[in-house]
Design a protein around this motif. Structure first.
Motif, PDB file in Angstrom:
ATOM      1  N   MET A 120       0.802  -1.283  -0.074  1.00 28.75           N
ATOM      2  CA  MET A 120       0.036  -0.286   0.040  1.00 28.75           C
ATOM      3  C   MET A 120       1.040   1.200  -0.090  1.00 28.75           C
ATOM      4  O   MET A 120       1.852   1.396   0.630  1.00 28.75           O
ATOM      5  CB  MET A 120      -1.023  -0.004   1.312  1.00 28.75           C
ATOM      6  N   SER A 121       0.764   2.279  -0.751  1.00 33.15           N
ATOM      7  CA  SER A 121       1.314   3.545  -0.877  1.00 33.15           C
ATOM      8  C   SER A 121       0.966   4.507   0.144  1.00 33.15           C
ATOM      9  O   SER A 121      -0.122   4.208   0.930  1.00 33.15           O
ATOM     10  CB  SER A 121       1.129   4.196  -2.264  1.00 33.15           C
ATOM     11  N   ASP A 122       1.857   5.425   0.430  1.00 33.33           N
ATOM     12  CA  ASP A 122       1.476   6.385   1.552  1.00 33.33           C
ATOM     13  C   ASP A 122       0.221   7.096   1.151  1.00 33.33           C
ATOM     14  O   ASP A 122      -0.196   7.307  -0.090  1.00 33.33           O
ATOM     15  CB  ASP A 122       2.526   7.248   1.634  1.00 33.33           C
ATOM     16  N   ARG A 123      -0.420   7.387   2.440  1.00 36.35           N
ATOM     17  CA  ARG A 123      -1.788   8.373   2.162  1.00 36.35           C
ATOM     18  C   ARG A 123      -1.550   9.835   2.521  1.00 36.35           C
ATOM     19  O   ARG A 123      -0.504  10.059   3.286  1.00 36.35           O
ATOM     20  CB  ARG A 123      -2.860   7.905   2.809  1.00 36.35           C
ATOM     21  N   LEU A 124      -2.339  10.586   2.146  1.00 38.26           N
ATOM     22  CA  LEU A 124      -2.320  11.983   2.893  1.00 38.26           C
ATOM     23  C   LEU A 124      -3.430  12.214   3.919  1.00 38.26           C
ATOM     24  O   LEU A 124      -4.567  12.049   3.676  1.00 38.26           O
ATOM     25  CB  LEU A 124      -2.329  13.028   1.809  1.00 38.26           C
ATOM     26  N   LEU A 125      -3.153  12.515   5.208  1.00 35.76           N
ATOM     27  CA  LEU A 125      -3.914  12.978   6.012  1.00 35.76           C
ATOM     28  C   LEU A 125      -3.739  14.272   6.577  1.00 35.76           C
ATOM     29  O   LEU A 125      -2.807  14.986   6.630  1.00 35.76           O
ATOM     30  CB  LEU A 125      -3.319  12.005   7.476  1.00 35.76           C
ATOM     31  N   ILE A 126      -5.115  15.049   6.324  1.00 39.98           N
ATOM     32  CA  ILE A 126      -5.048  16.063   6.853  1.00 39.98           C
ATOM     33  C   ILE A 126      -5.828  16.365   8.091  1.00 39.98           C
ATOM     34  O   ILE A 126      -6.927  15.592   8.221  1.00 39.98           O
ATOM     35  CB  ILE A 126      -6.032  17.131   5.737  1.00 39.98           C
ATOM     36  N   ILE A 127      -5.499  17.054   9.325  1.00 40.01           N
ATOM     37  CA  ILE A 127      -5.963  17.032  10.480  1.00 40.01           C
ATOM     38  C   ILE A 127      -5.710  18.477  11.107  1.00 40.01           C
ATOM     39  O   ILE A 127      -4.928  19.025  10.709  1.00 40.01           O
ATOM     40  CB  ILE A 127      -5.379  15.955  11.317  1.00 40.01           C
ATOM     41  N   GLY A 128      -6.783  18.852  11.590  1.00 35.57           N
ATOM     42  CA  GLY A 128      -6.655  20.186  12.407  1.00 35.57           C
ATOM     43  C   GLY A 128      -8.016  20.560  12.685  1.00 35.57           C
ATOM     44  O   GLY A 128      -9.000  19.952  13.140  1.00 35.57           O
ATOM     45  N   THR A 129      -8.202  21.934  12.841  1.00 38.16           N
ATOM     46  CA  THR A 129      -9.309  22.507  13.601  1.00 38.16           C
ATOM     47  C   THR A 129      -9.736  24.001  12.527  1.00 38.16           C
ATOM     48  O   THR A 129      -8.709  24.616  12.061  1.00 38.16           O
ATOM     49  CB  THR A 129      -9.306  23.185  14.846  1.00 38.16           C
ATOM     50  N   VAL A 130     -10.969  24.081  12.753  1.00 38.17           N
ATOM     51  CA  VAL A 130     -11.194  25.442  12.121  1.00 38.17           C
ATOM     52  C   VAL A 130     -12.274  26.017  13.281  1.00 38.17           C
ATOM     53  O   VAL A 130     -12.795  25.250  14.094  1.00 38.17           O
ATOM     54  CB  VAL A 130     -12.188  25.732  10.755  1.00 38.17           C
ATOM     55  N   ARG A 131     -12.499  27.569  13.479  1.00 43.90           N
ATOM     56  CA  ARG A 131     -13.408  28.171  14.258  1.00 43.90           C
ATOM     57  C   ARG A 131     -14.253  28.922  13.802  1.00 43.90           C
ATOM     58  O   ARG A 131     -13.984  29.636  12.895  1.00 43.90           O
ATOM     59  CB  ARG A 131     -12.643  28.770  15.548  1.00 43.90           C
ATOM     60  N   LEU A 132     -15.555  28.798  14.448  1.00 44.40           N
ATOM     61  CA  LEU A 132     -16.550  29.815  13.948  1.00 44.40           C
ATOM     62  C   LEU A 132     -17.468  30.150  15.311  1.00 44.40           C
ATOM     63  O   LEU A 132     -17.297  29.419  16.547  1.00 44.40           O
ATOM     64  CB  LEU A 132     -17.472  29.448  13.036  1.00 44.40           C
ATOM     65  N   PRO A 133     -18.100  31.422  15.362  1.00 44.37           N
ATOM     66  CA  PRO A 133     -18.665  31.706  16.532  1.00 44.37           C
ATOM     67  C   PRO A 133     -19.888  30.696  16.755  1.00 44.37           C
ATOM     68  O   PRO A 133     -20.460  30.265  16.038  1.00 44.37           O
ATOM     69  CB  PRO A 133     -19.634  33.005  16.098  1.00 44.37           C
ATOM     70  N   PRO A 134     -19.893  30.194  17.888  1.00 41.87           N
ATOM     71  CA  PRO A 134     -20.968  29.274  18.362  1.00 41.87           C
ATOM     72  C   PRO A 134     -22.148  29.691  17.816  1.00 41.87           C
ATOM     73  O   PRO A 134     -23.261  28.723  17.586  1.00 41.87           O
ATOM     74  CB  PRO A 134     -21.035  29.371  19.781  1.00 41.87           C
ATOM     75  N   ASP A 135     -22.664  30.792  17.958  1.00 43.72           N
ATOM     76  CA  ASP A 135     -24.099  31.351  17.413  1.00 43.72           C
ATOM     77  C   ASP A 135     -24.071  31.017  15.900  1.00 43.72           C
ATOM     78  O   ASP A 135     -25.351  31.000  15.532  1.00 43.72           O
ATOM     79  CB  ASP A 135     -24.307  32.903  17.681  1.00 43.72           C
ATOM     80  N   ASN A 136     -23.137  30.719  15.042  1.00 45.47           N
ATOM     81  CA  ASN A 136     -23.410  30.529  13.643  1.00 45.47           C
ATOM     82  C   ASN A 136     -23.479  29.014  13.374  1.00 45.47           C
ATOM     83  O   ASN A 136     -23.473  28.595  12.136  1.00 45.47           O
ATOM     84  CB  ASN A 136     -22.353  31.068  12.947  1.00 45.47           C
ATOM     85  N   LEU A 137     -23.273  27.926  14.500  1.00 42.09           N
ATOM     86  CA  LEU A 137     -23.232  26.645  14.204  1.00 42.09           C
ATOM     87  C   LEU A 137     -24.543  25.985  13.441  1.00 42.09           C
ATOM     88  O   LEU A 137     -24.400  25.351  12.434  1.00 42.09           O
ATOM     89  CB  LEU A 137     -23.039  25.881  15.494  1.00 42.09           C
ATOM     90  N   ASP A 138     -25.625  26.670  13.926  1.00 40.95           N
ATOM     91  CA  ASP A 138     -26.921  26.218  13.049  1.00 40.95           C
ATOM     92  C   ASP A 138     -27.023  26.350  11.805  1.00 40.95           C
ATOM     93  O   ASP A 138     -27.200  25.800  10.714  1.00 40.95           O
ATOM     94  CB  ASP A 138     -28.185  26.569  13.885  1.00 40.95           C
ATOM     95  N   ALA A 139     -26.382  27.668  11.340  1.00 39.77           N
ATOM     96  CA  ALA A 139     -26.211  28.028   9.921  1.00 39.77           C
ATOM     97  C   ALA A 139     -25.384  27.371   9.140  1.00 39.77           C
ATOM     98  O   ALA A 139     -25.244  27.137   8.184  1.00 39.77           O
ATOM     99  CB  ALA A 139     -25.862  29.582  10.032  1.00 39.77           C
ATOM    100  N   ALA A 140     -24.140  27.100  10.076  1.00 43.02           N
ATOM    101  CA  ALA A 140     -22.954  26.393   9.308  1.00 43.02           C
ATOM    102  C   ALA A 140     -23.310  25.083   9.174  1.00 43.02           C
ATOM    103  O   ALA A 140     -22.482  24.441   7.893  1.00 43.02           O
ATOM    104  CB  ALA A 140     -21.844  26.661  10.183  1.00 43.02           C
ATOM    105  N   ARG A 141     -24.170  24.380   9.598  1.00 45.27           N
ATOM    106  CA  ARG A 141     -24.310  22.671   9.623  1.00 45.27           C
ATOM    107  C   ARG A 141     -24.706  22.129   8.202  1.00 45.27           C
ATOM    108  O   ARG A 141     -23.973  21.485   7.602  1.00 45.27           O
ATOM    109  CB  ARG A 141     -25.159  22.116  10.623  1.00 45.27           C
ATOM    110  N   PRO A 142     -25.636  22.877   7.495  1.00 45.10           N
ATOM    111  CA  PRO A 142     -25.979  22.450   6.448  1.00 45.10           C
ATOM    112  C   PRO A 142     -24.950  22.747   5.261  1.00 45.10           C
ATOM    113  O   PRO A 142     -24.630  21.855   4.310  1.00 45.10           O
ATOM    114  CB  PRO A 142     -27.206  23.259   5.825  1.00 45.10           C
ATOM    115  N   VAL A 143     -23.986  23.685   5.397  1.00 43.95           N
ATOM    116  CA  VAL A 143     -22.953  24.005   4.505  1.00 43.95           C
ATOM    117  C   VAL A 143     -22.065  23.022   4.665  1.00 43.95           C
ATOM    118  O   VAL A 143     -21.281  22.647   3.796  1.00 43.95           O
ATOM    119  CB  VAL A 143     -22.406  25.597   4.814  1.00 43.95           C
TER     120      VAL A 143
END
Length: 102
Positions: free
Chosen positions: A1-24
């Protein structure tokens, strides 16, 4: 098996925007998972830090990742960032070998 690429990390948004962000975020995840060369793609809300989203992606190779970065759905996702207040991106790409159980 050849090497794979793993992307890991975080992004942040205002907690009040979570409901609007979920469908996107859902559209981004579903479209990304359907791409050739995408082995895993997911976002997860941190249970202790509202507004912190953990990102994990595994790609078959650089060509698959390059195609992902050129896709229409990533352009839509990035265009949504200002309205959703998405910032503080901390994502890293790692080259990894075969996974094994712990």
């Amino acid at each position: 098996m050849s090497d794979r690429l793993l992307i890991i990390g975080t992004v942040r948004l205002p907690p009040d925007n979570l409901d609007a962000a979920r469908p996107v975020m859902r559209r981004m995840v579903e479209a990304s998972r359907a791409e050739p060369g995408c082995l895993e793609y997911g976002y997860a809300e941190d249970v202790l830090d509202p507004g912190l989203i953990h990102v994990k992606e595994i790609w078959l190779d650089q060509a698959a990742l390059d195609a992902h970065f050129a896709s229409p759905h990533i352009a839509e996702w990035r265009a949504a960032w200002p309205a959703l207040g998405i910032g503080e991106r901390d994502l890293r790409v790692y080259t990894v070998g075969e996974a094994r159980p712990v």
